[in-house]
Design an enzyme around this catalytic site. Structure first.
Site, PDB file in Angstrom:
ATOM      1  N   GLY A  49       0.840  -1.191   0.000  1.00 30.17           N
ATOM      2  CA  GLY A  49       0.000   0.000   0.000  1.00 30.17           C
ATOM      3  C   GLY A  49       0.876   1.242   0.000  1.00 30.17           C
ATOM      4  O   GLY A  49       0.964   1.991  -0.969  1.00 30.17           O
ATOM      5  N   TYR A  97       2.338   7.426  15.714  1.00 27.99           N
ATOM      6  CA  TYR A  97       3.547   6.589  15.589  1.00 27.99           C
ATOM      7  C   TYR A  97       4.834   7.368  15.805  1.00 27.99           C
ATOM      8  O   TYR A  97       5.918   6.819  15.585  1.00 27.99           O
ATOM      9  CB  TYR A  97       3.657   5.996  14.176  1.00 27.99           C
ATOM     10  N   CYS A 115      -7.184  20.469  20.018  1.00 31.37           N
ATOM     11  CA  CYS A 115      -6.924  20.594  21.456  1.00 31.37           C
ATOM     12  C   CYS A 115      -6.276  19.339  22.013  1.00 31.37           C
ATOM     13  O   CYS A 115      -6.903  18.587  22.790  1.00 31.37           O
ATOM     14  CB  CYS A 115      -8.217  20.915  22.185  1.00 31.37           C
TER      15      CYS A 115
HETATM   16  N1  LLP Z   1      -1.606  -6.330   3.567  1.00 34.85           N
HETATM   17  C1  LLP Z   1      -2.140  -6.395   4.787  1.00 34.85           C
HETATM   18  C2  LLP Z   1      -2.790  -7.598   5.208  1.00 34.85           C
HETATM   19  C3  LLP Z   1      -2.065  -5.295   5.650  1.00 34.85           C
HETATM   20  O1  LLP Z   1      -2.586  -5.377   6.846  1.00 34.85           O
HETATM   21  C4  LLP Z   1      -1.426  -4.121   5.207  1.00 34.85           C
HETATM   22  C5  LLP Z   1      -1.343  -2.950   6.074  1.00 34.85           C
HETATM   23  C6  LLP Z   1      -0.895  -4.101   3.904  1.00 34.85           C
HETATM   24  C7  LLP Z   1      -0.986  -5.223   3.122  1.00 34.85           C
HETATM   25  C8  LLP Z   1      -0.232  -2.915   3.341  1.00 34.85           C
HETATM   26  O2  LLP Z   1       0.883  -2.541   4.072  1.00 34.85           O
HETATM   27  P1  LLP Z   1       1.858  -1.395   3.499  1.00 34.85           P
HETATM   28  O3  LLP Z   1       2.518  -1.907   2.235  1.00 34.85           O
HETATM   29  O4  LLP Z   1       1.056  -0.203   3.244  1.00 34.85           O
HETATM   30  O5  LLP Z   1       2.865  -1.164   4.549  1.00 34.85           O
HETATM   31  N2  LLP Z   1      -1.349   3.171   9.362  1.00 34.85           N
HETATM   32  C9  LLP Z   1      -0.010   2.649   9.373  1.00 34.85           C
HETATM   33  C10 LLP Z   1       0.138   1.452   8.486  1.00 34.85           C
HETATM   34  C11 LLP Z   1      -0.837   0.341   8.822  1.00 34.85           C
HETATM   35  C12 LLP Z   1      -0.748  -0.792   7.887  1.00 34.85           C
HETATM   36  C13 LLP Z   1      -1.847  -1.749   8.095  1.00 34.85           C
HETATM   37  N3  LLP Z   1      -1.813  -2.870   7.236  1.00 34.85           N
HETATM   38  C14 LLP Z   1       0.960   3.770   8.997  1.00 34.85           C
HETATM   39  O6  LLP Z   1       0.513   4.881   8.757  1.00 34.85           O
HETATM   40  O7  LLP Z   1       2.172   3.569   8.968  1.00 34.85           O
END
Ligand code: LLP
Length: 858
Positions: A742, A783, A810
């Site tokens: 992602g 984070y 706030c």
């Molecule tokens: N596949 C699964 C099953 C996942 O749970 C996730 C992300 C992805 C793929 C994609 O991961 P990526 O390539 O984007 O790292 N909010 C957090 C990231 C949470 C990711 C949750 N799952 C942040 O802002 O760093």
């Protein structure tokens, strides 16, 4: 004549005296010191590269091939002389002739004695200071050239060291003070690195000796301050090559500076501290190329009194000796016996840790530790204990005064050790460092991780200044990007797009396309899926799909959004990976015919009827969490995701009974991972798990691919990833390999634009308040994520503010960036926050009833 003006000693390294531009900086700095009522003593090194050339000259002379090296040395100095519009030949001929004679002597006798080598090496400083003095005089600064050999006396020592590695006395030297007073010159210029011997001959102080020379002069003259001018603006909280979020350290105690210098910080030679410390002289490390920065101040009482972690460092090439002896329990004298062979072989021990029956000792990298020395040491040690030698370790140190008192603060960061098995822990007796020894290949990653978690600047921070990345040319382009980041090129369009009274996320579809194509173009990947939880803006989804990716969804709402964005997106191009979703969602997904991943037993146990005939993928929890923050690590015993190993047999049984076919296995263990080896480990783990599952044809290695972030992970090397996938495919040709990134697809494509509402100055701090905050971008609060922040209106203006960038929410955590280097900023300016394409707008809220930023594409 007695002059009552106090001295400032300024030391310039080889990279700070190599060009006319450098000399202009020197002249400006010296003039400022004179105007402040001081006298200035300049100590400087040979032009950069010349000391190496002089060492080469000795070797070349031994081989009778000195002339080309001599010619290069001559040319280098004559070039600088002509840049300075000086008559180089007239100034330097006697030195050139001296070098010719000395090298001819070596060629003739075939003998390069320490005496001759010292004389040759000294020429670098003598020639450079001659040019410097002439130029300063030409420009009107009255500078007296002093031969350092008449001022610094080498102390008697062994025959080699007394020429090549000399120490000098540094008591207050009234005779020298009087001599310099007599010259009447406001500026004195002299050589670093060289000293005179009692017999009138030349000695050198060893490499890095110019810092030490300057410290000797400062102590002898009882200077007001010693300034070390170098090519970096002071000490940093980590090696900036390891992490761009390494922070400039504003103030250190002498002890801390000594500790950091000894650990190889490279900014200052460790020997240079004792003379100034003894004389109580403050020291300042400054940068010739950014002279306006304050650098690092070193003194007895730094500005912050409480213990504070100042830096995290890593040392490579460390060796560990473990000595085991069951008979050691409650006996006396074992340690003495264990240390003795080290002393005998002249091997110095760095760290020690003991247990009831064993001692582990670490040895720093040292060219003197040849295999023969180690063998002899080992066999002597074997006479008293079982011996294990572990080569190639890395020592990672947390450095700061009173580090013991800080242990409680390290709590959350200590989970890093889940990944990095520790071989030794040692806390320095002087309470200045806490060191762990790990395997060599893990040192850098551990150092980076501990640093980025533990070195957190505070508002009104008196210890930490801006980060390396911020200081770098005041540009925020990602270091690995060879071309400027897209938003620099499209700056005007962004300025035009930014609303007057609200904030806006803008996504660059060309960047999305480029990243998506990099994944779909991996030769050894069978299918790539865009994890749309990172960003569900319709044009972004469409661009990823057009570049060849399917869409990975975690809710049926995402599935519908994907189909709305790309109406002809067939079920085969949708992968549904829910977690604790309702029965209705699974039923709808199966009905629709999309790929489905199950990550718990409950659905199979309680809703088996909906799975009849369905092909399913099982998500496994590999128990090894990874990722940039604990909130994004989705594996491990406590994670809510995936089937745990002991649940697998039941899952297989239930699937069979329900009539479902397990055609795939899946792991996603975290987010923000930069090492392709991670996916190899996952792949191998899955092939192992798939052994007893004959229908499995898909191995989904998950997402989590890292991007360049101001702190922490770096953009994954997709070529290396492809090679790794290729190796997996060759070893296991029967499986399809899938990835579902992602962040990698969208993070760098997005920026958050916001207007400045207010600016606030307090006596110690500055706040730039913008019209959106954690309601639009929660990652810094959640984070501790670091996003690049620039004033887009005033891009490339001088950065003379250090400010916190805060939103209007706030909450104290509503701080998008702490202690950032910014230009003078005013209400209405447009602030850009980088790397906002992933997990930005999708995690926004209406907290405080403030609408989050809107979205646009470019
Ligand atoms: N596949 C699964 C099953 C996942 O749970 C996730 C992300 C992805 C793929 C994609 O991961 P990526 O390539 O984007 O790292 N909010 C957090 C990231 C949470 C990711 C949750 N799952 C942040 O802002 O760093």
């Amino acid at each position: 004549m007695t002059n009552t003006q106090t001295w400032i000693v300024l030391k310039f390294g080889g990279t700070s005296v190599k060009s006319l531009a450098d000399w202009r900086v020197i002249s400006k700095q010296v003039t400022a010191r004179l105007e402040a009522g001081h006298r200035a003593l300049i100590v400087h090194s040979a032009l950069s590269g010349i000391s190496d050339a002089l060492e080469d000259l000795v070797i070349a002379a031994l081989e009778n091939e000195a002339e080309p090296v001599l010619a290069a040395i001559r040319a280098r100095h004559l070039d600088l002389a002509s840049e300075m519009e000086l008559d180089g030949a007239a100034l330097l001929d006697s030195y050139f002739t001296g070098l010719e004679r000395l090298s001819a002597g070596i060629s003739l006798t075939g003998d390069a004695s320490p005496r001759l080598r010292a004389r040759i090496m000294a020429h670098g400083e003598l020639m450079a200071t001659t040019l410097g003095a002439a130029w300063l005089n030409k420009t009107g600064l009255q500078a007296h050239w002093l031969d350092a050999r008449t001022a610094l006396q080498a102390l008697p020592s062994d025959p080699v060291s007394s020429y090549l590695n000399a120490d000098c006395a540094y008591d207050t030297d009234t005779a020298l003070q009087a001599r310099l007073d007599d010259t009447g010159a406001p500026v004195v210029i002299t050589q670093g690195f060289i000293a005179g011997r009692e017999d009138g001959d030349t000695a050198i102080l060893g490499r890095g000796g110019s810092d030490t020379s300057a410290a000797y002069f400062a102590a002898k003259l009882n200077a007001d301050r010693l300034e070390i001018w170098t090519d970096v603006p002071g000490f940093f909280s980590a090696d900036p090559r390891l992490t761009g979020s390494a922070r400039q350290i504003r103030a250190l105690s002498y002890e801390e500076a000594q500790e950091l210098a000894s650990m190889g910080a490279g900014v200052l030679h460790p020997r240079a501290i004792a003379p100034v410390r003894k004389a109580g002289i403050a020291m300042q490390v400054l940068c010739t190329h950014q002279p306006e920065l304050d650098g690092t101040r070193i003194q007895a009482t730094p500005s912050e009194d409480a213990p504070r972690l100042k830096a995290v460092s890593v040392k490579h090439g460390v060796r560990l000796f473990t000595l085991d002896n069951d008979g050691m329990w409650r006996t006396s004298g074992f340690l003495a016996k264990a240390f003795e062979p080290f002393a005998q072989h002249g091997v110095s021990i760095d760290l020690v840790s003991t247990s009831e029956t064993s001692v582990t000792l670490s040895l720093d990298e040292d060219p003197a530790l040849t295999p023969e020395v180690l063998d002899r040491l080992r066999s002597d040690l074997e006479a008293i204990a079982r011996v294990e030698l572990i080569e190639d370790c890395a020592a990672v140190s947390l450095v700061g005064r009173g580090v013991r008192a800080l242990l409680a603060q390290f709590g959350p960061a200590m989970e890093a050790f889940a990944h990095y098995p520790v071989r030794l822990v040692s806390q320095a007796a002087n309470d200045l460092n806490l060191t762990v020894v790990v395997d060599g290949d893990q040192g850098k990653a551990l150092c980076r991780r501990l640093h980025d978690q533990l070195i957190q600047p505070k508002p009104r921070d008196v210890t930490f200044g801006p980060s390396w990345r911020e200081l770098q040319a005041q540009a925020v382009d990602t270091p690995s990007a060879s071309s400027p980041v897209w938003w620099r090129t499209k700056r005007q369009a962004l300025l035009d797009l930014c609303p007057a009274d609200s904030a806006l996320y803008v996504y660059d579809l060309e960047t999305v396309k480029a990243r998506a194509s990099a994944i779909s173009g991996l030769k050894n990947l069978d299918r790539g899926w865009y994890a749309m939880k990172a960003n569900h803006q319709p044009d972004v989804i469409r661009t990823a799909v057009e570049a060849g990716l399917g869409v990975e969804c975690v809710s049926m709402a995402e599935v519908h959004a994907a189909r709305a964005a790309v109406p002809d997106l067939g079920p085969d191009r949708i992968l549904f990976t829910p977690n604790f979703a309702s029965r209705a969602e699974y039923a709808e997904a199966i009905e629709m015919g999309v790929h489905l991943t199950l990550d718990g037993l409950h659905p199979l146990r309680h809703w088996s009827e909906i799975f009849a005939g369905a092909e399913i993928t099982l998500r496994i929890n590999p128990q090894r969490p990874e990722g940039h923050h604990k909130h994004v690590r989705t594996a491990g015993p406590e994670a809510k995701f995936g089937l745990h190993a002991d649940e697998l047999p039941e899952a297989i049984d239930l699937a069979r009974k329900a009539g479902a076919i397990i055609t795939g296995l899946h792991v996603h263990s975290g987010s923000g991972i930069s090492d392709p080896e991670h996916w190899r480990r996952v792949g191998l783990f899955l092939t192992e798990t798939a052994r007893d599952l004959p229908d499995v044809k898909i191995l989904d290695l998950g997402g989590g691919l890292g991007v360049d972030e101001a702190s922490g992970p770096r953009r994954i090397d997709t070529d290396a990833l492809d090679v790794m996938l290729g190796e997996l495919k060759t070893a296991y040709p029967n499986y399809q390999l899938w990835l579902e990134p992602g962040r990698f697809i969208v993070a760098e494509s997005g920026v958050l634009l916001a207007r400045v509402n207010q600016v606030k100055h307090t006596p110690d701090a500055r706040f730039i308040g913008i019209n959106t905050g954690m309601n639009s971008l929660i990652r810094p609060a959640l984070y501790g994520a670091r996003h690049d922040i620039v004033n887009l209106t005033r891009l490339d203006e001088p950065m003379d503010w250090v400010a916190d960038i805060v939103g209007p929410i706030c909450e104290t955590a509503d701080r998008l960036g702490a202690q950032r280097l910014m230009p003078h900023t005013e209400e209405g300016d447009i602030i850009l926050i980088g790397n906002g394409g992933a997990y930005g707008r999708v995690m926004a809220s209406t907290y405080n009833l403030r609408q989050p930023a809107g979205e646009a594409v470019i």
